[in-house]
Design a protein around this motif. Structure first.
Motif, PDB file in Angstrom:
ATOM      1  N   VAL A  80      10.313  14.419  -0.387  1.00 45.42           N
ATOM      2  CA  VAL A  80      10.186  13.129   0.294  1.00 45.42           C
ATOM      3  C   VAL A  80      10.374  11.988  -0.710  1.00 45.42           C
ATOM      4  O   VAL A  80      11.072  11.011  -0.433  1.00 45.42           O
ATOM      5  CB  VAL A  80       8.835  13.019   1.039  1.00 45.42           C
ATOM      6  CG1 VAL A  80       8.627  11.610   1.593  1.00 45.42           C
ATOM      7  CG2 VAL A  80       8.763  14.041   2.170  1.00 45.42           C
ATOM      8  N   SER A  81       9.783  12.130  -1.883  1.00 45.25           N
ATOM      9  CA  SER A  81       9.956  11.119  -2.929  1.00 45.25           C
ATOM     10  C   SER A  81      11.432  10.949  -3.281  1.00 45.25           C
ATOM     11  O   SER A  81      11.945   9.825  -3.359  1.00 45.25           O
ATOM     12  CB  SER A  81       9.153  11.515  -4.176  1.00 45.25           C
ATOM     13  OG  SER A  81       9.391  10.599  -5.227  1.00 45.25           O
ATOM     14  N   ASP A  82      12.122  12.064  -3.476  1.00 41.96           N
ATOM     15  CA  ASP A  82      13.550  12.016  -3.802  1.00 41.96           C
ATOM     16  C   ASP A  82      14.364  11.390  -2.663  1.00 41.96           C
ATOM     17  O   ASP A  82      15.322  10.643  -2.916  1.00 41.96           O
ATOM     18  CB  ASP A  82      14.079  13.418  -4.101  1.00 41.96           C
ATOM     19  CG  ASP A  82      13.506  14.012  -5.380  1.00 41.96           C
ATOM     20  OD1 ASP A  82      12.913  13.271  -6.200  1.00 41.96           O
ATOM     21  OD2 ASP A  82      13.642  15.239  -5.561  1.00 41.96           O
ATOM     22  N   ALA A  83      13.992  11.683  -1.426  1.00 44.28           N
ATOM     23  CA  ALA A  83      14.720  11.134  -0.280  1.00 44.28           C
ATOM     24  C   ALA A  83      14.564   9.616  -0.217  1.00 44.28           C
ATOM     25  O   ALA A  83      15.545   8.894   0.013  1.00 44.28           O
ATOM     26  CB  ALA A  83      14.221  11.775   1.022  1.00 44.28           C
ATOM     27  N   VAL A 110      14.764  -2.390  -0.739  1.00 46.56           N
ATOM     28  CA  VAL A 110      14.881  -1.505  -1.900  1.00 46.56           C
ATOM     29  C   VAL A 110      13.523  -1.361  -2.585  1.00 46.56           C
ATOM     30  O   VAL A 110      13.115  -0.247  -2.933  1.00 46.56           O
ATOM     31  CB  VAL A 110      15.965  -2.029  -2.879  1.00 46.56           C
ATOM     32  CG1 VAL A 110      15.902  -1.290  -4.212  1.00 46.56           C
ATOM     33  CG2 VAL A 110      17.346  -1.881  -2.254  1.00 46.56           C
ATOM     34  N   THR A 111      12.821  -2.464  -2.748  1.00 48.17           N
ATOM     35  CA  THR A 111      11.495  -2.405  -3.370  1.00 48.17           C
ATOM     36  C   THR A 111      10.547  -1.533  -2.550  1.00 48.17           C
ATOM     37  O   THR A 111       9.838  -0.682  -3.105  1.00 48.17           O
ATOM     38  CB  THR A 111      10.922  -3.827  -3.533  1.00 48.17           C
ATOM     39  OG1 THR A 111      11.772  -4.568  -4.410  1.00 48.17           O
ATOM     40  CG2 THR A 111       9.511  -3.796  -4.095  1.00 48.17           C
ATOM     41  N   ALA A 112      10.539  -1.722  -1.229  1.00 50.26           N
ATOM     42  CA  ALA A 112       9.650  -0.937  -0.363  1.00 50.26           C
ATOM     43  C   ALA A 112      10.001   0.551  -0.434  1.00 50.26           C
ATOM     44  O   ALA A 112       9.096   1.403  -0.514  1.00 50.26           O
ATOM     45  CB  ALA A 112       9.739  -1.440   1.074  1.00 50.26           C
ATOM     46  N   LEU A 113      11.288   0.879  -0.415  1.00 52.57           N
ATOM     47  CA  LEU A 113      11.699   2.283  -0.480  1.00 52.57           C
ATOM     48  C   LEU A 113      11.349   2.904  -1.830  1.00 52.57           C
ATOM     49  O   LEU A 113      10.901   4.042  -1.900  1.00 52.57           O
ATOM     50  CB  LEU A 113      13.199   2.410  -0.197  1.00 52.57           C
ATOM     51  CG  LEU A 113      13.593   2.142   1.254  1.00 52.57           C
ATOM     52  CD1 LEU A 113      15.093   1.894   1.368  1.00 52.57           C
ATOM     53  CD2 LEU A 113      13.156   3.287   2.149  1.00 52.57           C
ATOM     54  N   ARG A 114      11.515   2.157  -2.909  1.00 50.23           N
ATOM     55  CA  ARG A 114      11.154   2.671  -4.237  1.00 50.23           C
ATOM     56  C   ARG A 114       9.638   2.865  -4.343  1.00 50.23           C
ATOM     57  O   ARG A 114       9.178   3.831  -4.942  1.00 50.23           O
ATOM     58  CB  ARG A 114      11.664   1.751  -5.333  1.00 50.23           C
ATOM     59  CG  ARG A 114      13.179   1.766  -5.450  1.00 50.23           C
ATOM     60  CD  ARG A 114      13.684   1.314  -6.801  1.00 50.23           C
ATOM     61  NE  ARG A 114      15.094   0.983  -6.792  1.00 50.23           N
ATOM     62  CZ  ARG A 114      16.098   1.826  -6.670  1.00 50.23           C
ATOM     63  NH1 ARG A 114      15.856   3.102  -6.504  1.00 50.23           N
ATOM     64  NH2 ARG A 114      17.352   1.408  -6.691  1.00 50.23           N
ATOM     65  N   GLU A 115       8.885   1.951  -3.751  1.00 49.96           N
ATOM     66  CA  GLU A 115       7.426   2.102  -3.748  1.00 49.96           C
ATOM     67  C   GLU A 115       7.015   3.345  -2.957  1.00 49.96           C
ATOM     68  O   GLU A 115       6.091   4.060  -3.359  1.00 49.96           O
ATOM     69  CB  GLU A 115       6.757   0.847  -3.193  1.00 49.96           C
ATOM     70  CG  GLU A 115       6.811  -0.321  -4.161  1.00 49.96           C
ATOM     71  CD  GLU A 115       6.293  -1.624  -3.571  1.00 49.96           C
ATOM     72  OE1 GLU A 115       5.927  -1.670  -2.364  1.00 49.96           O
ATOM     73  OE2 GLU A 115       6.261  -2.615  -4.324  1.00 49.96           O
ATOM     74  N   LEU A 116       7.681   3.592  -1.832  1.00 46.88           N
ATOM     75  CA  LEU A 116       7.406   4.808  -1.065  1.00 46.88           C
ATOM     76  C   LEU A 116       7.729   6.042  -1.902  1.00 46.88           C
ATOM     77  O   LEU A 116       6.956   7.002  -1.934  1.00 46.88           O
ATOM     78  CB  LEU A 116       8.206   4.833   0.241  1.00 46.88           C
ATOM     79  CG  LEU A 116       7.683   3.939   1.353  1.00 46.88           C
ATOM     80  CD1 LEU A 116       8.728   3.805   2.456  1.00 46.88           C
ATOM     81  CD2 LEU A 116       6.388   4.488   1.913  1.00 46.88           C
ATOM     82  N   SER A 117       8.847   6.018  -2.586  1.00 51.16           N
ATOM     83  CA  SER A 117       9.226   7.139  -3.454  1.00 51.16           C
ATOM     84  C   SER A 117       8.154   7.371  -4.515  1.00 51.16           C
ATOM     85  O   SER A 117       7.712   8.508  -4.726  1.00 51.16           O
ATOM     86  CB  SER A 117      10.574   6.852  -4.113  1.00 51.16           C
ATOM     87  OG  SER A 117      10.900   7.872  -5.028  1.00 51.16           O
ATOM     88  N   ASP A 118       7.725   6.297  -5.155  1.00 51.40           N
ATOM     89  CA  ASP A 118       6.685   6.415  -6.189  1.00 51.40           C
ATOM     90  C   ASP A 118       5.371   6.932  -5.603  1.00 51.40           C
ATOM     91  O   ASP A 118       4.677   7.738  -6.228  1.00 51.40           O
ATOM     92  CB  ASP A 118       6.450   5.067  -6.875  1.00 51.40           C
ATOM     93  CG  ASP A 118       7.626   4.620  -7.732  1.00 51.40           C
ATOM     94  OD1 ASP A 118       8.514   5.448  -8.044  1.00 51.40           O
ATOM     95  OD2 ASP A 118       7.657   3.419  -8.085  1.00 51.40           O
ATOM     96  N   SER A 119       5.042   6.466  -4.399  1.00 55.64           N
ATOM     97  CA  SER A 119       3.791   6.903  -3.763  1.00 55.64           C
ATOM     98  C   SER A 119       3.813   8.389  -3.450  1.00 55.64           C
ATOM     99  O   SER A 119       2.820   9.097  -3.664  1.00 55.64           O
ATOM    100  CB  SER A 119       3.537   6.101  -2.487  1.00 55.64           C
ATOM    101  OG  SER A 119       3.305   4.745  -2.799  1.00 55.64           O
ATOM    102  N   TYR A 120       4.947   8.882  -2.959  1.00 56.15           N
ATOM    103  CA  TYR A 120       5.037  10.315  -2.673  1.00 56.15           C
ATOM    104  C   TYR A 120       5.052  11.131  -3.961  1.00 56.15           C
ATOM    105  O   TYR A 120       4.514  12.238  -3.993  1.00 56.15           O
ATOM    106  CB  TYR A 120       6.236  10.634  -1.778  1.00 56.15           C
ATOM    107  CG  TYR A 120       5.920  10.314  -0.332  1.00 56.15           C
ATOM    108  CD1 TYR A 120       5.140  11.186   0.428  1.00 56.15           C
ATOM    109  CD2 TYR A 120       6.352   9.140   0.255  1.00 56.15           C
ATOM    110  CE1 TYR A 120       4.815  10.891   1.730  1.00 56.15           C
ATOM    111  CE2 TYR A 120       6.025   8.840   1.562  1.00 56.15           C
ATOM    112  CZ  TYR A 120       5.259   9.707   2.304  1.00 56.15           C
ATOM    113  OH  TYR A 120       4.923   9.416   3.594  1.00 56.15           O
ATOM    114  N   ALA A 121       5.628  10.593  -5.020  1.00 54.44           N
ATOM    115  CA  ALA A 121       5.549  11.270  -6.322  1.00 54.44           C
ATOM    116  C   ALA A 121       4.092  11.348  -6.772  1.00 54.44           C
ATOM    117  O   ALA A 121       3.650  12.362  -7.322  1.00 54.44           O
ATOM    118  CB  ALA A 121       6.400  10.534  -7.360  1.00 54.44           C
ATOM    119  N   GLY A 122       3.335  10.286  -6.509  1.00 55.49           N
ATOM    120  CA  GLY A 122       1.902  10.298  -6.816  1.00 55.49           C
ATOM    121  C   GLY A 122       1.144  11.316  -5.977  1.00 55.49           C
ATOM    122  O   GLY A 122       0.220  11.977  -6.464  1.00 55.49           O
TER     123      GLY A 122
END
Length: 191
Positions: A80-83, A110-122
């Motif tokens: 999900v993070s990668d997606a 872009v910022t919101a999507l990158r934050e989502l990616s970071d959150s799922y990585a967390g």
């Protein structure tokens, strides 16, 4: 407990994707071209998120060991993070949408999507850190992660929702590759 995590992940991950894909509002060849560029990249990532959701659901069914659940959830969160990172790249690479405040809309999305990616990585790191030797502690850890996911889903869609208004939203709606389900999943109360 992992069943609630699966339902929460499904609802939260799908929410942000649907916010980007379920657009409405105008016309214009430039907006259509921008939408086509984004939407062509959207579908593979939606499928990736759906596959991750299915993996978590599968791991939550039956009598799986904590180690099996941890492994499945960890891999799903990474997917999900990668997606979401790929979605951020797609929106960024499409450039500024040809609408008023296009640069701001792109930057916010872009910022919101990158934050989502970071959150799922967390979330992946959190799952990886759970102690699988104590089933009760593991279940409590999953409950905490499910609560974090619910909060993530509630906060993750604000900037993306701006993309679904006006001319740009209508242009995205005209793209077959941006067509999505008509309703988002709801997160049921804990049993």
């Amino acid at each position: 407990m992992n069943k609630k995590l699966a339902v929460t992940l499904s609802g939260c991950a799908t929410l942000a994707v649907l916010t980007l894909s379920a657009c409405g509002g105008g016309d214009g060849d430039d907006a259509d071209e921008w939408a086509r560029n984004v939407c062509e990249q959207l579908q593979p990532q939606v499928e990736r998120i759906e596959a991750a959701n299915a993996a978590i659901t599968e791991a939550s069914e039956g009598n799986r060991s904590p180690e099996e659940v941890q492994e499945a959830d960890s891999a799903a969160f990474q997917d999900v993070s990668d997606a979401y990172a790929a979605l951020a790249d797609a929106v960024d690479q499409a450039g500024d949408p040809p609408v008023d405040n296009g640069a701001e809309l792109r930057e916010n999305a872009v910022t919101a999507l990158r934050e989502l990616s970071d959150s799922y990585a967390g979330m992946k790191e959190s799952v990886d850190a759970l102690d699988t030797s104590d089933q009760r502690e593991f279940a409590e850890g999953l409950r905490d992660i499910a609560e974090q996911l619910q909060a993530l889903g509630e906060s993750g869609d604000e900037a993306l929702s701006e993309l679904r208004s006006g001319e740009l939203g209508e242009a995205m709606d005209r793209q077959d590759s941006c067509a999505g389900p008509s309703a988002t999943a709801s997160v049921p109360e804990e049993e």
